[in-house]
Design a protein around this motif. Sequence first.
Motif, PDB file in Angstrom:
ATOM      1  N   ASN A  27       0.772  -1.244   0.000  1.00  0.00           N
ATOM      2  CA  ASN A  27       0.000   0.000   0.000  1.00  0.00           C
ATOM      3  C   ASN A  27       0.801   1.291   0.000  1.00  0.00           C
ATOM      4  OD1 ASN A  27      -2.174  -1.714   2.186  1.00  0.00           O
ATOM      5  ND2 ASN A  27      -2.629  -1.182   0.066  1.00  0.00           N
ATOM      6  N   HIS A  28       2.087   1.197   0.239  1.00  0.00           N
ATOM      7  CA  HIS A  28       2.876   2.445   0.249  1.00  0.00           C
ATOM      8  C   HIS A  28       4.248   2.140  -0.350  1.00  0.00           C
ATOM      9  CE1 HIS A  28       4.510   6.226   1.143  1.00  0.00           C
ATOM     10  NE2 HIS A  28       4.938   6.023   2.357  1.00  0.00           N
ATOM     11  N   GLN A  29       4.974   1.212   0.274  1.00  0.00           N
ATOM     12  CA  GLN A  29       6.102   0.595  -0.418  1.00  0.00           C
ATOM     13  C   GLN A  29       5.535  -0.616  -1.154  1.00  0.00           C
ATOM     14  OE1 GLN A  29      10.502   0.211   0.742  1.00  0.00           O
ATOM     15  NE2 GLN A  29       9.569  -1.550   1.701  1.00  0.00           N
ATOM     16  N   ILE A  30       6.010  -0.821  -2.379  1.00  0.00           N
ATOM     17  CA  ILE A  30       5.505  -1.916  -3.209  1.00  0.00           C
ATOM     18  C   ILE A  30       6.657  -2.849  -3.558  1.00  0.00           C
ATOM     19  CG2 ILE A  30       4.434  -2.507  -5.436  1.00  0.00           C
ATOM     20  CD1 ILE A  30       3.233   0.305  -5.510  1.00  0.00           C
ATOM     21  N   GLU A  58      -7.499   3.665  -8.036  1.00  0.00           N
ATOM     22  CA  GLU A  58      -6.249   4.209  -7.512  1.00  0.00           C
ATOM     23  C   GLU A  58      -6.254   4.171  -5.991  1.00  0.00           C
ATOM     24  OE1 GLU A  58      -5.831   8.327  -8.738  1.00  0.00           O
ATOM     25  OE2 GLU A  58      -7.668   8.896  -7.769  1.00  0.00           O
ATOM     26  N   SER A  59      -5.072   4.085  -5.336  1.00  0.00           N
ATOM     27  CA  SER A  59      -3.774   3.904  -5.947  1.00  0.00           C
ATOM     28  C   SER A  59      -3.274   2.474  -5.779  1.00  0.00           C
ATOM     29  CB  SER A  59      -2.746   4.831  -5.274  1.00  0.00           C
ATOM     30  OG  SER A  59      -2.974   6.165  -5.626  1.00  0.00           O
ATOM     31  N   SER A  60      -3.668   1.813  -4.698  1.00  0.00           N
ATOM     32  CA  SER A  60      -3.022   0.541  -4.382  1.00  0.00           C
ATOM     33  C   SER A  60      -3.474  -0.610  -5.266  1.00  0.00           C
ATOM     34  CB  SER A  60      -3.254   0.168  -2.918  1.00  0.00           C
ATOM     35  OG  SER A  60      -2.726   1.177  -2.088  1.00  0.00           O
ATOM     36  N   ILE A  62      -3.419  -0.401  -8.509  1.00  0.00           N
ATOM     37  CA  ILE A  62      -2.770  -0.260  -9.820  1.00  0.00           C
ATOM     38  C   ILE A  62      -1.663  -1.295 -10.050  1.00  0.00           C
ATOM     39  CG2 ILE A  62      -1.383   1.288 -11.276  1.00  0.00           C
ATOM     40  CD1 ILE A  62      -3.027   3.636 -10.146  1.00  0.00           C
ATOM     41  N   ALA A  63      -0.770  -1.468  -9.075  1.00  0.00           N
ATOM     42  CA  ALA A  63       0.371  -2.376  -9.295  1.00  0.00           C
ATOM     43  C   ALA A  63      -0.082  -3.822  -9.555  1.00  0.00           C
ATOM     44  CB  ALA A  63       1.364  -2.296  -8.137  1.00  0.00           C
ATOM     45  N   VAL A  66      -1.899  -3.957 -13.049  1.00  0.00           N
ATOM     46  CA  VAL A  66      -1.046  -3.828 -14.238  1.00  0.00           C
ATOM     47  C   VAL A  66      -0.290  -5.132 -14.502  1.00  0.00           C
ATOM     48  CG1 VAL A  66       1.001  -2.648 -15.172  1.00  0.00           C
ATOM     49  CG2 VAL A  66      -0.870  -1.316 -14.194  1.00  0.00           C
ATOM     50  N   PHE A  78      -7.903   2.474 -14.492  1.00  0.00           N
ATOM     51  CA  PHE A  78      -8.101   2.699 -13.057  1.00  0.00           C
ATOM     52  C   PHE A  78      -9.080   3.836 -12.798  1.00  0.00           C
ATOM     53  CE2 PHE A  78      -4.282   5.306 -13.892  1.00  0.00           C
ATOM     54  CZ  PHE A  78      -4.526   6.473 -13.185  1.00  0.00           C
ATOM     55  N   ARG A  80     -10.609   6.892 -10.779  1.00  0.00           N
ATOM     56  CA  ARG A  80     -10.045   7.947  -9.944  1.00  0.00           C
ATOM     57  C   ARG A  80     -11.003   8.241  -8.797  1.00  0.00           C
ATOM     58  NH1 ARG A  80      -5.613  10.412 -11.691  1.00  0.00           N
ATOM     59  NH2 ARG A  80      -4.932  10.014 -13.837  1.00  0.00           N
TER      60      ARG A  80
ATOM     61  N   HIS B  28      -4.906   6.960 -17.433  1.00  0.00           N
ATOM     62  CA  HIS B  28      -6.224   6.510 -16.973  1.00  0.00           C
ATOM     63  C   HIS B  28      -6.413   5.051 -17.423  1.00  0.00           C
ATOM     64  CE1 HIS B  28     -10.263   6.267 -15.776  1.00  0.00           C
ATOM     65  NE2 HIS B  28     -10.861   6.722 -16.849  1.00  0.00           N
ATOM     66  N   PRO B  32      -0.136  -2.276 -20.174  1.00  0.00           N
ATOM     67  CA  PRO B  32       0.881  -2.948 -19.354  1.00  0.00           C
ATOM     68  C   PRO B  32       2.129  -3.347 -20.138  1.00  0.00           C
ATOM     69  CG  PRO B  32      -1.302  -3.911 -18.971  1.00  0.00           C
ATOM     70  CD  PRO B  32      -1.411  -3.042 -20.178  1.00  0.00           C
ATOM     71  N   GLU B  58       1.649   8.955  -6.490  1.00  0.00           N
ATOM     72  CA  GLU B  58       0.391   8.421  -7.013  1.00  0.00           C
ATOM     73  C   GLU B  58      -0.242   9.407  -7.985  1.00  0.00           C
ATOM     74  OE1 GLU B  58      -2.337   7.748  -3.734  1.00  0.00           O
ATOM     75  OE2 GLU B  58      -2.298   9.832  -3.160  1.00  0.00           O
ATOM     76  N   SER B  59      -1.056   8.961  -8.984  1.00  0.00           N
ATOM     77  CA  SER B  59      -1.290   7.570  -9.287  1.00  0.00           C
ATOM     78  C   SER B  59      -0.537   7.149 -10.546  1.00  0.00           C
ATOM     79  CB  SER B  59      -2.786   7.334  -9.540  1.00  0.00           C
ATOM     80  OG  SER B  59      -3.494   7.422  -8.339  1.00  0.00           O
ATOM     81  N   ILE B  62       2.886   5.183 -10.698  1.00  0.00           N
ATOM     82  CA  ILE B  62       3.051   3.849 -10.095  1.00  0.00           C
ATOM     83  C   ILE B  62       3.375   2.755 -11.117  1.00  0.00           C
ATOM     84  CG2 ILE B  62       1.844   2.019  -8.810  1.00  0.00           C
ATOM     85  CD1 ILE B  62       0.404   4.238  -7.224  1.00  0.00           C
ATOM     86  N   VAL B  76       9.613  -0.125  -4.565  1.00  0.00           N
ATOM     87  CA  VAL B  76       9.097   1.161  -5.035  1.00  0.00           C
ATOM     88  C   VAL B  76       8.303   1.789  -3.887  1.00  0.00           C
ATOM     89  CG1 VAL B  76       7.469   2.238  -6.649  1.00  0.00           C
ATOM     90  CG2 VAL B  76       8.911   0.315  -7.406  1.00  0.00           C
ATOM     91  N   VAL B  77       8.525   3.051  -3.632  1.00  0.00           N
ATOM     92  CA  VAL B  77       7.706   3.751  -2.640  1.00  0.00           C
ATOM     93  C   VAL B  77       6.948   4.853  -3.360  1.00  0.00           C
ATOM     94  CG1 VAL B  77       7.677   5.063  -0.482  1.00  0.00           C
ATOM     95  CG2 VAL B  77       9.454   3.348  -0.876  1.00  0.00           C
ATOM     96  N   PHE B  78       5.615   4.905  -3.164  1.00  0.00           N
ATOM     97  CA  PHE B  78       4.918   6.020  -3.802  1.00  0.00           C
ATOM     98  C   PHE B  78       4.441   7.034  -2.769  1.00  0.00           C
ATOM     99  CE2 PHE B  78       1.460   2.887  -3.276  1.00  0.00           C
ATOM    100  CZ  PHE B  78       0.387   3.645  -2.841  1.00  0.00           C
ATOM    101  N   ARG B  80       2.013   9.820  -1.328  1.00  0.00           N
ATOM    102  CA  ARG B  80       0.568  10.063  -1.382  1.00  0.00           C
ATOM    103  C   ARG B  80       0.317  11.562  -1.470  1.00  0.00           C
ATOM    104  NH1 ARG B  80      -2.680   5.883  -0.669  1.00  0.00           N
ATOM    105  NH2 ARG B  80      -1.814   3.924   0.087  1.00  0.00           N
TER     106      ARG B  80
END
Lengths: 197, 197
Positions: A27-30, A58-60, A62-63, A66, A78, A80, B28, B32, B58-59, B62, B76-78, B80
């Motif tokens: 959810n934050h680091q992926i 979005e956002s979590s 997406i990874a 994809v 995704f 919004r 949007h 991939p 984000e978003s 990502i 990866v860190v996103f 917010r």
Amino acid sequence: MNLLEERIKRDGKVLSENVLKVDSFLNHQIDPVLMLEIGKEFAERFAKEGITKIVTIESSGIAPAVMAGYYLNVPVVFARKRKSLTLNEDLLTSSVHSFTKNETNEISISKKYITEMDRVVIIDDFLANGQAARGLVEIVQQTGAEIAGIGIVIEKSFQPGAEELKELGFRVESLARIASLKNGEVTFINEKVEELI
Amino acid sequence: MNLLEERIKRDGKVLSENVLKVDSFLNHQIDPVLMLEIGKEFAERFAKEGITKIVTIESSGIAPAVMAGYYLNVPVVFARKRKSLTLNEDLLTSSVHSFTKNETNEISISKKYITEMDRVVIIDDFLANGQAARGLVEIVQQTGAEIAGIGIVIEKSFQPGAEELKELGFRVESLARIASLKNGEVTFINEKVEELI
């Protein structure tokens, strides 16, 4: 999915009987390698469904979405999230309440990217009360597209979302299914079953 | 990156001399397979930099960031985005103004996920005025980590962001560099150079 369950046991933080934090890999680091494995697993489970599009939020979402899209070789759209939306006739919208954050957001997808010809999998990171998933279902149904199923990374099976979606006739594929977060510990559905045997 | 430039020519919509919409494959709806190629290209460009972490926002950052993270085999860190943040001592924050949306957001990253031992690449979808990239730079610098470079999917080279970041000493690697959006047409930097020869 064992890899995911092991990771949840190792790195997830149980904050209460309802809240599991997986900020360190989802959810934050992926963790991209884990995401690839998750995407591959979703793709295998829906391989025979003739999927043409993946829909997430979005956002979590997406990874994992994809990566699933890569293996199914289909585009990902995704939704919004906004506190409020200016009306726009090109957008399909729905309202989603988050119990965790105690806020309601409008979610939206452009009409252009889903049509009645599509066969869709909805993918999201968590399924608890099912608000986000139902919002996505509502949007996809407005397009006339068919929903082949819902793919969830982590299902909190002790909350009603998954059961309710199944009662509505949807196929729900959750990669990790949590039976309980009691006593600061994660117990998965399959562990509970093993205990009973 | 030819594949990306061709896609922008084919599917990008020039809305004005400043605005290019790539909603159909990046912002949007996401392609991939293209994201994988983009991730691979970033990974190649930063392969010798000893990268330990990718930071994005984000978003739309990502998907390319996760693919780059996969090839570089790093997390990866996103960051917010929020309209306003409740103060929280575990968060590193910065303020980012978006000229396109005419709004200012607070962006944040948890302190836990970047340390002074890290060597970071910042990845984002667009670079125009450089507000988002500079916000990410500011956050990463608060941790004491080193910034090895900034990877951008689409650079609007006629706006000042890229030049300013380079003047600050940062390596900027943009996969598509747009010289102009005049007359409803996308002209890339390399096309402009060819015209001059």
